[in-house]
Enzyme design. Structure first.
Site, PDB file in Angstrom:
ATOM      1  N   GLU A  30     -19.049  -3.214  -0.584  1.00 13.89           N
ATOM      2  CA  GLU A  30     -18.282  -2.286   0.245  1.00 13.89           C
ATOM      3  C   GLU A  30     -18.586  -0.829  -0.120  1.00 13.89           C
ATOM      4  O   GLU A  30     -18.717  -0.493  -1.306  1.00 13.89           O
ATOM      5  CB  GLU A  30     -16.789  -2.565   0.082  1.00 13.89           C
ATOM      6  CG  GLU A  30     -15.907  -1.685   0.954  1.00 13.89           C
ATOM      7  CD  GLU A  30     -14.425  -1.896   0.711  1.00 13.89           C
ATOM      8  OE1 GLU A  30     -13.641  -1.028   1.118  1.00 13.89           O
ATOM      9  OE2 GLU A  30     -14.054  -2.929   0.110  1.00 13.89           O
TER      10      GLU A  30
ATOM     11  N   HIS B   8       0.798  -1.228   0.000  1.00 16.77           N
ATOM     12  CA  HIS B   8       0.000   0.000   0.000  1.00 16.77           C
ATOM     13  C   HIS B   8       0.832   1.280   0.000  1.00 16.77           C
ATOM     14  O   HIS B   8       0.280   2.366   0.218  1.00 16.77           O
ATOM     15  CB  HIS B   8      -0.971   0.050   1.190  1.00 16.77           C
ATOM     16  CG  HIS B   8      -2.120  -0.910   1.061  1.00 16.77           C
ATOM     17  ND1 HIS B   8      -2.007  -2.246   1.347  1.00 16.77           N
ATOM     18  CD2 HIS B   8      -3.409  -0.719   0.693  1.00 16.77           C
ATOM     19  CE1 HIS B   8      -3.169  -2.842   1.153  1.00 16.77           C
ATOM     20  NE2 HIS B   8      -4.042  -1.943   0.748  1.00 16.77           N
TER      21      HIS B   8
ATOM     22  N   GLU C  75     -13.347  -9.111  -1.086  1.00 12.08           N
ATOM     23  CA  GLU C  75     -13.956  -7.773  -1.072  1.00 12.08           C
ATOM     24  C   GLU C  75     -14.304  -7.348  -2.500  1.00 12.08           C
ATOM     25  O   GLU C  75     -14.126  -6.196  -2.878  1.00 12.08           O
ATOM     26  CB  GLU C  75     -13.022  -6.746  -0.435  1.00 12.08           C
ATOM     27  CG  GLU C  75     -12.783  -6.962   1.041  1.00 12.08           C
ATOM     28  CD  GLU C  75     -12.061  -5.795   1.691  1.00 12.08           C
ATOM     29  OE1 GLU C  75     -12.518  -5.338   2.743  1.00 12.08           O
ATOM     30  OE2 GLU C  75     -11.045  -5.345   1.138  1.00 12.08           O
TER      31      GLU C  75
ATOM     32  N   GLY D 288      -0.280  -2.911  -5.728  1.00 11.22           N
ATOM     33  CA  GLY D 288      -1.333  -3.914  -5.670  1.00 11.22           C
ATOM     34  C   GLY D 288      -2.708  -3.311  -5.486  1.00 11.22           C
ATOM     35  O   GLY D 288      -3.714  -3.935  -5.824  1.00 11.22           O
ATOM     36  N   HIS D 289      -2.780  -2.112  -4.944  1.00  9.13           N
ATOM     37  CA  HIS D 289      -4.057  -1.405  -4.773  1.00  9.13           C
ATOM     38  C   HIS D 289      -3.995  -0.122  -5.586  1.00  9.13           C
ATOM     39  O   HIS D 289      -3.353   0.855  -5.210  1.00  9.13           O
ATOM     40  CB  HIS D 289      -4.318  -1.086  -3.309  1.00  9.13           C
ATOM     41  CG  HIS D 289      -5.731  -0.667  -3.026  1.00  9.13           C
ATOM     42  ND1 HIS D 289      -6.419   0.258  -3.791  1.00  9.13           N
ATOM     43  CD2 HIS D 289      -6.607  -1.059  -2.059  1.00  9.13           C
ATOM     44  CE1 HIS D 289      -7.637   0.417  -3.308  1.00  9.13           C
ATOM     45  NE2 HIS D 289      -7.775  -0.372  -2.257  1.00  9.13           N
TER      46      HIS D 289
ATOM     47  N   CYS E 253     -16.689   1.754  -0.124  1.00  6.11           N
ATOM     48  CA  CYS E 253     -15.669   2.322  -1.002  1.00  6.11           C
ATOM     49  C   CYS E 253     -15.866   1.899  -2.450  1.00  6.11           C
ATOM     50  O   CYS E 253     -15.521   2.646  -3.370  1.00  6.11           O
ATOM     51  CB  CYS E 253     -14.272   1.916  -0.537  1.00  6.11           C
ATOM     52  SG  CYS E 253     -13.664   2.814   0.902  1.00  6.11           S
TER      53      CYS E 253
ATOM     54  N   CYS F  60     -11.119   2.818   5.711  1.00  5.05           N
ATOM     55  CA  CYS F  60     -11.189   3.436   4.387  1.00  5.05           C
ATOM     56  C   CYS F  60     -12.576   3.986   4.075  1.00  5.05           C
ATOM     57  O   CYS F  60     -12.698   5.025   3.418  1.00  5.05           O
ATOM     58  CB  CYS F  60     -10.757   2.431   3.318  1.00  5.05           C
ATOM     59  SG  CYS F  60     -11.676   0.871   3.365  1.00  5.05           S
ATOM     60  N   CYS F  61     -13.631   3.318   4.551  1.00  5.13           N
ATOM     61  CA  CYS F  61     -14.981   3.718   4.166  1.00  5.13           C
ATOM     62  C   CYS F  61     -15.448   5.018   4.824  1.00  5.13           C
ATOM     63  O   CYS F  61     -15.963   5.907   4.124  1.00  5.13           O
ATOM     64  CB  CYS F  61     -15.958   2.585   4.439  1.00  5.13           C
ATOM     65  SG  CYS F  61     -15.654   1.115   3.421  1.00  5.13           S
TER      66      CYS F  61
ATOM     67  N   HIS G 259     -10.773  -7.427  -6.484  1.00  3.63           N
ATOM     68  CA  HIS G 259     -11.158  -6.467  -5.448  1.00  3.63           C
ATOM     69  C   HIS G 259     -11.895  -5.300  -6.108  1.00  3.63           C
ATOM     70  O   HIS G 259     -11.366  -4.637  -7.003  1.00  3.63           O
ATOM     71  CB  HIS G 259      -9.887  -5.987  -4.749  1.00  3.63           C
ATOM     72  CG  HIS G 259     -10.105  -5.182  -3.523  1.00  3.63           C
ATOM     73  ND1 HIS G 259     -10.372  -3.830  -3.570  1.00  3.63           N
ATOM     74  CD2 HIS G 259     -10.081  -5.516  -2.204  1.00  3.63           C
ATOM     75  CE1 HIS G 259     -10.494  -3.363  -2.331  1.00  3.63           C
ATOM     76  NE2 HIS G 259     -10.321  -4.377  -1.485  1.00  3.63           N
TER      77      HIS G 259
END
Length: 628
Positions: A320, A132, A304, A183-184, A322, A388-389, A252
């Site tokens: 989710e 991250h 997710e 990766g994200h 997000c 995160c949300c 994801h």
């Protein structure tokens, strides 16, 4: 802000939009007065802010996590947006204080991540698959751009540029550079934002590198020493194929939405049609096979994200928050390329349902997941270890005005119906458009044009895909919408004069919605929707357990303006229903050859976004329907 060469429209900045809306106005005020302070307090309480002091030592509490940075960055973004519409010297000063703290943590080479600076200093860039670092850098960049645009202050922007410049020396195809990517996904779209503010092409090129490199063979993740501890494969990161070859939304859900948003951004700057065509394919796949009625996406808790086509369970739906926000971001970008109501309809569906359901009416508790049925086993939380949300919803609401209008030199577009005003310049002339509406409770929208003198331009008004029988009047005369329709928008092109007035009317019955027969979870079920709002049942309003309620196909559903039960001003739905009886069923009998009886029952439905605000409750969107 740099104009993007290949998009037909530019969003009208929320700084040019005033919202005076009875539906959205109170929510935006609560976001400013309750949610933004709450998130700051939680960042303080959990050590997210103190992490930037870089004084953590083994054995101390609050070990700086690898993606804590993103929560602070999103708070900065939300607070910055808030200053535009609600100036606040105290919040402005607090932002300066937090930004100074962040700047103090930046390393001499430009690197900035407390976790990898004090917790794992030997692991910098060692785990791109799950680490991250670039994701956090992306959110820092977005925060810096927002703060600069809101305040004109460049302190955080300078920090972000230093970090981006350093990253550009690490990643690339040149000898000695890392051929990796995050990766994200997130930094890709952030770098385009940074390019648009600074005009530094290095940032655009770095974004393009990250997008082009994803999915290439051999995969960089396979060269990392860190294990794939999720064991979900490359699809989890959308790294299974080069992005231009992808045809299905996989992995994801949040990562996918951020990637697709970045792909649209890159198209807008470079004109690379292969990116746009890939996004259109992915869009069609998502909307036709992998999206919930609420605009929620991502059915599986395991990743997710996405599972298989038509796998859209209700009680185990992940959806989710997000991910729904990411869908809004992607929709909005597609809208600027092609003013097509298919994108706006989904954006609106997600905003009013999949996004808004995630935050409580008081603005201080949140859902991470948004299922379409529960058994009184889910309640909003004040915070999450992975937060995160909450931080994402507050930045979206703070910038809500950004999503209402678009324009170019010759046109002004209304995407969403929200009472207030927009100030734009068309062909160099100031144009003010004023909306008056009680949408989504009422389908009438009055629009007034305010001009210094006559101006010729086109006004595009979205005709929602859910509407039937929409009417339009211009200066009191009804006009034929069929003759004006372009991709779901009514395009009225004329010389406008001051005080010209338009009236749109959308009938708003409470209608029944049915799912594709391929969605096994919804066979024999029906849902209710009114305008953009999906409805649900809560046990607090219904005397019969929700799983036993059956809505006959012949039963009319009446709408009711509420004035009690904590639902003041809300339109609910009531109907005569049936309940699968239990009075003739012995408690000790689990099965028998005779069917249970049916008894008359009353049914009450409320908008889905409101569920869970009156205590822990059973809830469901899809109901049993009796067809005969």
């Amino acid at each position: 802000m740099k104009h993007s060469a290949y998009r037909a429209f530019e969003p009208v900045s929320f700084s040019q939009v005033t919202i005076e809306d009875a539906f959205w106005g109170p929510r935006l005020q609560i976001n400013r007065e309750k949610t933004i302070p709450h998130i700051y307090h939680m960042c303080q309480q959990t050590g997210r802010l103190d992490a930037y002091r870089l004084d953590w030592k083994p054995g101390d509490e609050h070990i700086p996590h690898q993606f804590w940075d993103s929560d602070v960055a999103k708070w900065i973004e939300a607070a910055s947006y808030s200053l535009v519409s609600m100036p606040d010297p105290a919040l402005d000063a607090l932002l300066d204080e937090v930004i100074a703290l962040i700047a103090s943590a930046q390393q001499a080479d430009g690197y900035l991540n407390p976790h990898y600076t004090v917790v794992e200093p030997d692991k910098r860039w060692a785990n791109l698959r799950h680490g991250h670092e670039l994701y956090c850098a992306g959110h820092l960049i977005e925060a810096a751009v927002a703060h600069f645009q809101a305040t004109g202050k460049s302190t955080l922007l300078t920090v972000a540029c230093r970090y981006a410049d350093y990253i550009a020396t690490i990643f690339g195809q040149e000898p000695g550079m890392k051929r990796g990517y995050c990766g994200h996904e997130e930094i890709e779209l952030a770098l385009v934002k940074l390019y648009r503010v600074t005009h530094n092409t290095r940032y655009l090129q770095l974004s393009q590198y990250f997008i082009d490199e994803r999915g290439q063979t051999p995969c960089y993740f396979d060269t990392e020493p860190a294990p794939d501890y999720h064991a979900l494969g490359l699809e989890y990161h959308q790294a299974h194929q080069p992005v231009r070859e992808q045809t299905e939304v996989v992995g994801h859900a949040v990562r996918a939405m951020y990637l697709y948003s970045a792909m649209v951004d890159l198209f807008c700057e470079t004109g690379d049609e292969t990116l746009l065509q890939a996004c259109k394919r992915l869009w069609h796949h998502l909307c036709s096979k992998r999206m919930f009625l609420t605009g929620g996406i991502g059915s599986s808790m395991l990743n997710e994200g996405f599972s298989s086509d038509y796998d859209l369970p209700n009680d185990t739906a992940y959806a989710e928050t997000c991910a729904a926000i990411g869908l809004v971001l992607w929709c909005h970008r597609m809208l600027q390329v092609e003013c097509d109501a298919q994108y706006t309809d989904i954006m609106e569906r997600a905003l009013y349902n999949g996004v808004l359901s995630s935050v409580s009416q008081d603005g201080t508790t949140f859902f991470y997941v948004n299922p379409l049925a529960t058994q009184a086993d889910l309640a909003r939380q004040r915070w999450f270890d992975c937060a995160c949300c909450p931080t994402n919803i507050t930045r979206l609401l703070a910038s809500f005005g950004h999503y209402i209008y678009s324009q170019n030199e010759h046109e002004l577009v209304v995407h969403l119906y929200v009472q207030g005003t927009v100030r734009a310049k068309i062909q160099g002339q100031p144009v003010v458009l004023r909306q008056e509406t009680a949408y989504p409770w009422d389908g009438r929208v009055n629009l007034t044009v305010e001009l210094e003198g006559p101006v010729e331009f086109a006004l595009r008004l979205r005709i929602p895909g859910w509407s039937s029988g929409a009417m339009l009047m211009v200066n009191g005369e009804r006009v034929d919408l069929n003759g004006l329709s372009e991709h779901g928008y009514a395009k009225i092109e004329r010389v406008w004069s001051n005080a010209d007035r338009l009236t749109l009317f959308f009938p708003l019955p409470l209608v029944r919605m049915y799912a594709s027969p391929e969605i096994a979870a919804d066979i024999g079920l029906v849902a209710l929707q009114r305008g953009p709002l999906v409805y649900c049942l809560e046990s607090i309003d219904n005397a019969v357990p929700l799983h036993r309620l059956v809505l006959p196909r012949t039963s009319a559903v009446q709408i009711v303006d509420e004035s009690d039960s904590g639902l003041d001003g809300v339109v609910t739905g009531i109907a005569d229903a049936l309940a699968v009886g239990s009075t003739d069923w012995e408690e000790a009998t689990l099965y028998r050859p005779q069917p249970p009886g049916m008894q008359p029952a009353a049914l009450k439905a409320i908008p889905y976004y409101l569920w869970g605000n009156r205590g822990v409750t059973t809830m469901r969107v899809w109901l049993h329907e009796q067809s005969i």
